[in-house]
Design a protein around this motif. Structure first.
Motif, PDB file in Angstrom:
ATOM      1  N   ILE A  31       0.813  49.071  57.497  1.00 31.71           N
ATOM      2  CA  ILE A  31       0.799  50.110  56.460  1.00 31.71           C
ATOM      3  C   ILE A  31       0.338  49.518  55.122  1.00 31.71           C
ATOM      4  CG2 ILE A  31       2.270  51.647  55.091  1.00 31.71           C
ATOM      5  CD1 ILE A  31       3.914  52.079  57.676  1.00 31.71           C
ATOM      6  N   GLN A  32       0.752  48.295  54.840  1.00 32.43           N
ATOM      7  CA  GLN A  32       0.247  47.638  53.632  1.00 32.43           C
ATOM      8  C   GLN A  32      -1.270  47.466  53.695  1.00 32.43           C
ATOM      9  OE1 GLN A  32       2.589  44.057  53.680  1.00 32.43           O
ATOM     10  NE2 GLN A  32       4.331  44.996  52.633  1.00 32.43           N
ATOM     11  N   TYR A  33      -1.767  47.161  54.877  1.00 32.83           N
ATOM     12  CA  TYR A  33      -3.220  47.047  55.062  1.00 32.83           C
ATOM     13  C   TYR A  33      -3.898  48.390  54.821  1.00 32.83           C
ATOM     14  CZ  TYR A  33      -7.663  45.985  57.452  1.00 32.83           C
ATOM     15  OH  TYR A  33      -8.997  45.801  57.766  1.00 32.83           O
ATOM     16  N   GLU A  34      -3.294  49.453  55.290  1.00 29.33           N
ATOM     17  CA  GLU A  34      -3.843  50.790  55.033  1.00 29.33           C
ATOM     18  C   GLU A  34      -3.928  51.057  53.539  1.00 29.33           C
ATOM     19  OE1 GLU A  34      -1.630  54.694  55.678  1.00 29.33           O
ATOM     20  OE2 GLU A  34      -2.986  54.673  57.422  1.00 29.33           O
ATOM     21  N   HIS A  35      -2.887  50.673  52.797  1.00 31.47           N
ATOM     22  CA  HIS A  35      -2.917  50.847  51.336  1.00 31.47           C
ATOM     23  C   HIS A  35      -4.040  50.017  50.714  1.00 31.47           C
ATOM     24  CE1 HIS A  35       0.511  53.440  50.855  1.00 31.47           C
ATOM     25  NE2 HIS A  35       1.327  52.593  51.470  1.00 31.47           N
ATOM     26  N   TYR A  36      -4.234  48.811  51.209  1.00 33.42           N
ATOM     27  CA  TYR A  36      -5.342  47.982  50.720  1.00 33.42           C
ATOM     28  C   TYR A  36      -6.673  48.702  50.892  1.00 33.42           C
ATOM     29  CZ  TYR A  36      -9.055  44.486  51.356  1.00 33.42           C
ATOM     30  OH  TYR A  36     -10.252  43.800  51.328  1.00 33.42           O
ATOM     31  N   ILE A  37      -6.897  49.297  52.054  1.00 31.36           N
ATOM     32  CA  ILE A  37      -8.155  50.004  52.311  1.00 31.36           C
ATOM     33  C   ILE A  37      -8.286  51.219  51.394  1.00 31.36           C
ATOM     34  CG2 ILE A  37      -9.468  51.324  54.005  1.00 31.36           C
ATOM     35  CD1 ILE A  37      -9.468  48.323  54.578  1.00 31.36           C
ATOM     36  N   LEU A  38      -7.248  52.036  51.341  1.00 27.17           N
ATOM     37  CA  LEU A  38      -7.319  53.297  50.597  1.00 27.17           C
ATOM     38  C   LEU A  38      -7.336  53.097  49.085  1.00 27.17           C
ATOM     39  CD1 LEU A  38      -4.787  55.430  52.674  1.00 27.17           C
ATOM     40  CD2 LEU A  38      -7.279  55.593  52.750  1.00 27.17           C
ATOM     41  N   ASP A  39      -6.528  52.159  48.602  1.00 27.88           N
ATOM     42  CA  ASP A  39      -6.312  52.028  47.158  1.00 27.88           C
ATOM     43  C   ASP A  39      -7.155  50.946  46.494  1.00 27.88           C
ATOM     44  OD1 ASP A  39      -4.374  53.972  47.549  1.00 27.88           O
ATOM     45  OD2 ASP A  39      -2.736  52.518  47.701  1.00 27.88           O
ATOM     46  N   GLU A  40      -7.749  50.064  47.317  1.00 28.40           N
ATOM     47  CA  GLU A  40      -8.543  48.984  46.739  1.00 28.40           C
ATOM     48  C   GLU A  40      -9.990  48.990  47.241  1.00 28.40           C
ATOM     49  OE1 GLU A  40      -6.481  45.159  46.728  1.00 28.40           O
ATOM     50  OE2 GLU A  40      -4.572  46.195  47.038  1.00 28.40           O
ATOM     51  N   VAL A  41     -10.178  48.991  48.547  1.00 22.37           N
ATOM     52  CA  VAL A  41     -11.543  48.917  49.096  1.00 22.37           C
ATOM     53  C   VAL A  41     -12.341  50.176  48.796  1.00 22.37           C
ATOM     54  CG1 VAL A  41     -12.919  48.750  51.198  1.00 22.37           C
ATOM     55  CG2 VAL A  41     -10.919  47.278  50.896  1.00 22.37           C
ATOM     56  N   LEU A  42     -11.780  51.340  49.110  1.00 21.77           N
ATOM     57  CA  LEU A  42     -12.553  52.569  48.898  1.00 21.77           C
ATOM     58  C   LEU A  42     -12.881  52.816  47.428  1.00 21.77           C
ATOM     59  CD1 LEU A  42     -11.172  55.108  51.540  1.00 21.77           C
ATOM     60  CD2 LEU A  42     -13.052  53.453  51.725  1.00 21.77           C
ATOM     61  N   PRO A  43     -11.926  52.656  46.506  1.00 22.48           N
ATOM     62  CA  PRO A  43     -12.309  52.806  45.100  1.00 22.48           C
ATOM     63  C   PRO A  43     -13.374  51.813  44.660  1.00 22.48           C
ATOM     64  CG  PRO A  43      -9.948  52.985  45.331  1.00 22.48           C
ATOM     65  CD  PRO A  43     -10.468  52.537  46.665  1.00 22.48           C
ATOM     66  N   TYR A  44     -13.286  50.586  45.154  1.00 20.90           N
ATOM     67  CA  TYR A  44     -14.313  49.603  44.793  1.00 20.90           C
ATOM     68  C   TYR A  44     -15.669  50.017  45.341  1.00 20.90           C
ATOM     69  CZ  TYR A  44     -16.795  45.230  44.164  1.00 20.90           C
ATOM     70  OH  TYR A  44     -17.723  44.289  43.789  1.00 20.90           O
ATOM     71  N   SER A  45     -15.704  50.524  46.567  1.00 14.56           N
ATOM     72  CA  SER A  45     -16.975  50.957  47.141  1.00 14.56           C
ATOM     73  C   SER A  45     -17.596  52.087  46.323  1.00 14.56           C
ATOM     74  CB  SER A  45     -16.793  51.391  48.601  1.00 14.56           C
ATOM     75  OG  SER A  45     -16.159  52.661  48.708  1.00 14.56           O
ATOM     76  N   GLU A  46     -16.748  52.920  45.744  1.00 12.31           N
ATOM     77  CA  GLU A  46     -17.248  54.029  44.927  1.00 12.31           C
ATOM     78  C   GLU A  46     -17.874  53.534  43.626  1.00 12.31           C
ATOM     79  OE1 GLU A  46     -13.785  56.420  44.547  1.00 12.31           O
ATOM     80  OE2 GLU A  46     -13.907  57.216  46.594  1.00 12.31           O
ATOM     81  N   THR A  47     -17.408  52.402  43.118  1.00 10.95           N
ATOM     82  CA  THR A  47     -18.030  51.863  41.908  1.00 10.95           C
ATOM     83  C   THR A  47     -19.454  51.379  42.194  1.00 10.95           C
ATOM     84  OG1 THR A  47     -17.253  49.564  42.209  1.00 10.95           O
ATOM     85  CG2 THR A  47     -15.783  51.106  41.059  1.00 10.95           C
ATOM     86  N   LEU A  48     -19.723  50.959  43.427  1.00  6.22           N
ATOM     87  CA  LEU A  48     -21.061  50.509  43.797  1.00  6.22           C
ATOM     88  C   LEU A  48     -21.955  51.653  44.244  1.00  6.22           C
ATOM     89  CD1 LEU A  48     -20.217  47.276  45.869  1.00  6.22           C
ATOM     90  CD2 LEU A  48     -20.716  47.476  43.429  1.00  6.22           C
TER      91      LEU A  48
END
Length: 242
Positions: free
Chosen positions: A88-105
């Motif tokens: 579940i912590q990994y899911e939060h990493y994907i949703l709250d960190e990876v996806l927002p970062y991808s949106e900046t690019l």
């Protein structure tokens, strides 16, 4: 194509995490690796090269993430209840960190989630749980119930089961899902599933497809000859379905 490496200290996971990005424009594709796989695996398996033309032409931009399977779902050194908590912590990493970062690019782009083998589980599971974040799911050779043994593959929770595991088991929670709002969001998604006709996870994929059909969720389902659970098959699949 070598891609661009990105890394940061994840607040969700409390560890350094790495990722590779391939391409400059187009639909964003969140790519999960196979069991215990690394962020560079998609390239190592020849899958980046298989779709290099689509990447070069700006149709697809890949975001290949690292896994923590060895310390979560595939760990045998911590209790099953802790394995699912770490996931579940990994899911939060994907949703709250990876996806927002991808949106900046690459802002305002169509988002696909994709994976092969255990990566297919990750892709399907996160999309079913958070459908508002995604538009398409492309899953090859997946297993969608980790609680039960299949052929030579053990169940990952040592016969332990609770509500948290239930809600991270697509073949359990989807057939029983009746939340109208969530179903409306799921019905905006499109799933593409593939599986080999001798793959031990064929039954798992058939169950998932039946649940998608039951809930009127758009999907395509393709059965390939043989086990088709290897890089050579996935290279062909990705050219067709991604």
């Amino acid at each position: 194509m070598s891609g661009t490496a990105h890394a940061w200290f994840s607040t969700a996971l409390q560890k350094q995490m790495e990722m590779k990005v391939y391409g400059h424009a187009g639909a964003r594709v969140l790519v999960f690796p196979t069991r215990r796989g690394r962020f560079y695996e998609y390239e190592r398996l020849g899958l980046v090269e298989a779709i290099q033309d689509k990447i070069d032409q700006g149709w697809l931009q890949l975001f290949c993430v690292d896994s923590i399977d060895a310390e979560s779902l595939y760990s045998q050194s911590i209790p099953p209840s802790e394995r699912i908590k770490r996931h579940i912590q990994y899911e939060h990493y994907i949703l709250d960190e990876v996806l927002p970062y991808s949106e900046t690019l690459n802002p305002d782009s169509f988002l696909i989630v994709h994976g092969c083998s255990f990566g297919a589980f990750h892709a399907v599971n996160i999309a079913l749980r958070h459908p508002q974040r995604f538009r398409k799911v492309v899953a090859f050779s997946g297993r969608y119930d980790l609680s039960a043994p299949v052929s030579e593959f053990r169940g990952l929770f040592d016969e332990y089961y609770d509500d948290t595991i239930y809600y991270h088991t697509p073949n359990h929670f989807l057939p029983n899902l009746h939340d109208v709002h969530l179903l409306e969001e799921l019905q905006k998604l499109h799933f593409v599933l593939t599986i080999g006709n001798t793959d031990p996870f064929l039954s798992s994929s058939l169950q998932l497809r039946a649940a998608l059909d039951q809930k009127n969720i758009s999907n395509e389902f393709y059965i390939w000859e043989g086990r088709a659970h290897e890089a050579d098959s996935w290279q062909k699949m990705v050219q067709i379905y991604l």
